[in-house]
Design a protein around this motif. Structure first.
Motif, PDB file in Angstrom:
ATOM      1  N   LEU A  56       0.856  -1.191   0.000  1.00  0.00           N
ATOM      2  CA  LEU A  56       0.000   0.000   0.000  1.00  0.00           C
ATOM      3  C   LEU A  56       0.886   1.232   0.000  1.00  0.00           C
ATOM      4  O   LEU A  56       1.703   1.413   0.910  1.00  0.00           O
ATOM      5  CB  LEU A  56      -0.901   0.013   1.243  1.00  0.00           C
ATOM      6  N   ILE A  57       0.734   2.060  -0.999  1.00  0.00           N
ATOM      7  CA  ILE A  57       1.543   3.283  -1.096  1.00  0.00           C
ATOM      8  C   ILE A  57       0.735   4.409  -0.468  1.00  0.00           C
ATOM      9  O   ILE A  57      -0.183   4.959  -1.072  1.00  0.00           O
ATOM     10  CB  ILE A  57       1.892   3.603  -2.568  1.00  0.00           C
ATOM     11  N   ARG A  58       1.069   4.734   0.781  1.00  0.00           N
ATOM     12  CA  ARG A  58       0.314   5.753   1.514  1.00  0.00           C
ATOM     13  C   ARG A  58       1.138   7.001   1.812  1.00  0.00           C
ATOM     14  O   ARG A  58       0.613   8.103   1.795  1.00  0.00           O
ATOM     15  CB  ARG A  58      -0.230   5.159   2.813  1.00  0.00           C
ATOM     16  N   SER A  59       2.411   6.846   2.089  1.00  0.00           N
ATOM     17  CA  SER A  59       3.213   8.011   2.449  1.00  0.00           C
ATOM     18  C   SER A  59       3.627   8.784   1.198  1.00  0.00           C
ATOM     19  O   SER A  59       3.745   8.215   0.102  1.00  0.00           O
ATOM     20  CB  SER A  59       4.464   7.586   3.225  1.00  0.00           C
ATOM     21  N   GLN A  60       3.873  10.066   1.379  1.00  0.00           N
ATOM     22  CA  GLN A  60       4.307  10.899   0.256  1.00  0.00           C
ATOM     23  C   GLN A  60       5.659  10.437  -0.269  1.00  0.00           C
ATOM     24  O   GLN A  60       5.903  10.413  -1.480  1.00  0.00           O
ATOM     25  CB  GLN A  60       4.373  12.372   0.677  1.00  0.00           C
ATOM     26  N   GLY A  61       6.541  10.041   0.646  1.00  0.00           N
ATOM     27  CA  GLY A  61       7.861   9.580   0.220  1.00  0.00           C
ATOM     28  C   GLY A  61       7.787   8.332  -0.634  1.00  0.00           C
ATOM     29  O   GLY A  61       8.464   8.234  -1.667  1.00  0.00           O
ATOM     30  N   ALA A  62       6.959   7.374  -0.229  1.00  0.00           N
ATOM     31  CA  ALA A  62       6.804   6.141  -1.013  1.00  0.00           C
ATOM     32  C   ALA A  62       6.182   6.443  -2.364  1.00  0.00           C
ATOM     33  O   ALA A  62       6.573   5.868  -3.386  1.00  0.00           O
ATOM     34  CB  ALA A  62       5.959   5.130  -0.238  1.00  0.00           C
ATOM     35  N   VAL A  67       6.391   6.932  -8.261  1.00  0.00           N
ATOM     36  CA  VAL A  67       6.040   7.728  -9.445  1.00  0.00           C
ATOM     37  C   VAL A  67       7.211   7.856 -10.402  1.00  0.00           C
ATOM     38  O   VAL A  67       7.037   7.818 -11.625  1.00  0.00           O
ATOM     39  CB  VAL A  67       5.491   9.116  -9.023  1.00  0.00           C
ATOM     40  N   ARG A  68       8.411   7.970  -9.890  1.00  0.00           N
ATOM     41  CA  ARG A  68       9.558   8.154 -10.788  1.00  0.00           C
ATOM     42  C   ARG A  68       9.827   6.921 -11.650  1.00  0.00           C
ATOM     43  O   ARG A  68      10.548   7.001 -12.636  1.00  0.00           O
ATOM     44  CB  ARG A  68      10.797   8.573 -10.015  1.00  0.00           C
ATOM     45  N   HIS A  69       9.232   5.770 -11.295  1.00  0.00           N
ATOM     46  CA  HIS A  69       9.401   4.550 -12.093  1.00  0.00           C
ATOM     47  C   HIS A  69       8.204   4.281 -13.007  1.00  0.00           C
ATOM     48  O   HIS A  69       8.208   3.302 -13.752  1.00  0.00           O
ATOM     49  CB  HIS A  69       9.626   3.348 -11.181  1.00  0.00           C
ATOM     50  N   MET A  70       7.193   5.144 -12.936  1.00  0.00           N
ATOM     51  CA  MET A  70       6.014   4.965 -13.791  1.00  0.00           C
ATOM     52  C   MET A  70       6.270   5.591 -15.163  1.00  0.00           C
ATOM     53  O   MET A  70       7.025   6.554 -15.287  1.00  0.00           O
ATOM     54  CB  MET A  70       4.781   5.616 -13.150  1.00  0.00           C
ATOM     55  N   ALA A  71       5.615   5.042 -16.194  1.00  0.00           N
ATOM     56  CA  ALA A  71       5.684   5.640 -17.521  1.00  0.00           C
ATOM     57  C   ALA A  71       5.143   7.066 -17.445  1.00  0.00           C
ATOM     58  O   ALA A  71       4.297   7.381 -16.596  1.00  0.00           O
ATOM     59  CB  ALA A  71       4.874   4.812 -18.506  1.00  0.00           C
ATOM     60  N   GLU A  72       5.621   7.911 -18.322  1.00  0.00           N
ATOM     61  CA  GLU A  72       5.255   9.332 -18.265  1.00  0.00           C
ATOM     62  C   GLU A  72       3.742   9.538 -18.221  1.00  0.00           C
ATOM     63  O   GLU A  72       3.242  10.353 -17.447  1.00  0.00           O
ATOM     64  CB  GLU A  72       5.848  10.064 -19.472  1.00  0.00           C
ATOM     65  N   GLY A  73       2.991   8.785 -19.008  1.00  0.00           N
ATOM     66  CA  GLY A  73       1.535   8.940 -19.049  1.00  0.00           C
ATOM     67  C   GLY A  73       0.828   8.467 -17.793  1.00  0.00           C
ATOM     68  O   GLY A  73      -0.364   8.750 -17.608  1.00  0.00           O
ATOM     69  N   ASN A  74       1.530   7.746 -16.928  1.00  0.00           N
ATOM     70  CA  ASN A  74       0.921   7.233 -15.694  1.00  0.00           C
ATOM     71  C   ASN A  74       1.375   7.987 -14.444  1.00  0.00           C
ATOM     72  O   ASN A  74       0.887   7.714 -13.350  1.00  0.00           O
ATOM     73  CB  ASN A  74       1.265   5.747 -15.520  1.00  0.00           C
ATOM     74  N   ALA A  79       0.389   9.964  -8.938  1.00  0.00           N
ATOM     75  CA  ALA A  79       0.695  10.949  -7.897  1.00  0.00           C
ATOM     76  C   ALA A  79      -0.564  11.455  -7.209  1.00  0.00           C
ATOM     77  O   ALA A  79      -0.542  11.788  -6.022  1.00  0.00           O
ATOM     78  CB  ALA A  79       1.474  12.118  -8.501  1.00  0.00           C
ATOM     79  N   ALA A  80      -1.698  11.480  -7.942  1.00  0.00           N
ATOM     80  CA  ALA A  80      -2.922  12.085  -7.414  1.00  0.00           C
ATOM     81  C   ALA A  80      -3.924  11.085  -6.850  1.00  0.00           C
ATOM     82  O   ALA A  80      -4.873  11.486  -6.177  1.00  0.00           O
ATOM     83  CB  ALA A  80      -3.598  12.899  -8.533  1.00  0.00           C
ATOM     84  N   ALA A  81      -3.750   9.803  -7.077  1.00  0.00           N
ATOM     85  CA  ALA A  81      -4.735   8.813  -6.649  1.00  0.00           C
ATOM     86  C   ALA A  81      -4.828   8.745  -5.125  1.00  0.00           C
ATOM     87  O   ALA A  81      -3.810   8.882  -4.435  1.00  0.00           O
ATOM     88  CB  ALA A  81      -4.382   7.444  -7.214  1.00  0.00           C
ATOM     89  N   PRO A  82      -6.023   8.511  -4.576  1.00  0.00           N
ATOM     90  CA  PRO A  82      -6.155   8.378  -3.118  1.00  0.00           C
ATOM     91  C   PRO A  82      -5.330   7.231  -2.549  1.00  0.00           C
ATOM     92  O   PRO A  82      -4.783   7.338  -1.460  1.00  0.00           O
ATOM     93  CB  PRO A  82      -7.648   8.116  -2.915  1.00  0.00           C
ATOM     94  N   LEU A  83      -5.259   6.128  -3.288  1.00  0.00           N
ATOM     95  CA  LEU A  83      -4.441   4.994  -2.872  1.00  0.00           C
ATOM     96  C   LEU A  83      -3.858   4.343  -4.114  1.00  0.00           C
ATOM     97  O   LEU A  83      -4.551   4.158  -5.116  1.00  0.00           O
ATOM     98  CB  LEU A  83      -5.277   3.955  -2.107  1.00  0.00           C
ATOM     99  N   THR A  84      -2.601   4.001  -4.030  1.00  0.00           N
ATOM    100  CA  THR A  84      -1.952   3.223  -5.078  1.00  0.00           C
ATOM    101  C   THR A  84      -1.367   1.984  -4.423  1.00  0.00           C
ATOM    102  O   THR A  84      -0.833   2.051  -3.308  1.00  0.00           O
ATOM    103  CB  THR A  84      -0.850   4.040  -5.773  1.00  0.00           C
ATOM    104  N   VAL A  85      -1.499   0.855  -5.108  1.00  0.00           N
ATOM    105  CA  VAL A  85      -0.934  -0.392  -4.591  1.00  0.00           C
ATOM    106  C   VAL A  85       0.000  -0.993  -5.633  1.00  0.00           C
ATOM    107  O   VAL A  85      -0.228  -0.881  -6.836  1.00  0.00           O
ATOM    108  CB  VAL A  85      -2.026  -1.421  -4.211  1.00  0.00           C
TER     109      VAL A  85
END
Length: 197
Positions: A56-62, A67-74, A79-85
């Motif tokens: 579960l990606i909850r902290s801003q640091g995580a 995000v830096r490993h996501m494709a540019e379009g993602n 970065a804005a989603a309430p929760l990312t897993v």
């Protein structure tokens, strides 16, 4: 032949469900996540393996690390989603695998002795669990935005440096926001998919 689940459930889980690209600010709570897992943990897998692991990606640091490993379009939507897993396969899942054969209790150690066999089995069976996880998100009244557009090697080094896990998908989760949906794309028809031998 009619389906067993009613029309509303069909719509929520399948017919009207879509991949979401934007979400409201409403949080996704631990209670949501626990309810989802309590439903989807019964997904069928080979030998009852349960190799799926969820970060579960909850902290801003995580989130910044991801995000830096996501494709540019993602990147922006992640970065804005309430929760990312991060949904990953545990290549050492056999450590948790209960004995399936009472007359051959060491079966798991024999069958999964080679890492290559474990990795292949883990990735396949965890992928089955990923599909069920997305259905569970929908069943909870939330929308899922599953993505495979990322640098897998980078995510694995960042979040699984021991090499015992491998990312399969990254999923944004929340209540769909404005303009969350892209146009519905066509699906193959029955006769294009099925043959009879």
């Amino acid at each position: 032949m009619s389906l067993v689940i009613d029309a509303l459930a069909q719509s929520i889980l399948f017919r009207d469900a879509r991949t979401a690209n934007a979400f409201t600010d409403e949080p996704v709570t631990d209670e949501h996540v626990r309810a989802i897992y309590d439903l989807v943990k019964f997904a069928p897998t080979s030998m009852n393996q349960q190799p799926l692991r969820v970060v579960l990606i909850r902290s801003q640091g995580a989130r910044e690390r991801l995000v830096r490993h996501m494709a540019e379009g993602n990147q922006a939507k992640t970065a804005a989603a309430p929760l990312t897993v991060i949904l990953a396969a545990d290549y050492e899942f056999h450590r948790e695998l209960p004995a399936q054969f009472p007359h051959f209790p060491q079966a798991k150690d024999v069958v999964f002795a080679e890492r290559e066999v474990r990795v292949e089995s883990a990735r396949f069976n965890a992928a089955l669990q990923v599909g069920y996880f997305i259905l569970g998100v929908r069943a909870a009244g939330l929308a899922a935005g599953p993505m495979t557009g990322f640098d897998a090697e980078g995510i694995n080094k960042e979040f699984f440096p021991d090499g015992e896990h491998g990312v399969l998908a990254v999923v944004n989760i929340g209540k769909p926001g404005e303009q969350a949906w892209l146009p519905r794309l066509p699906r193959l028809e029955y006769d294009e998919v099925f043959t009879t031998e």
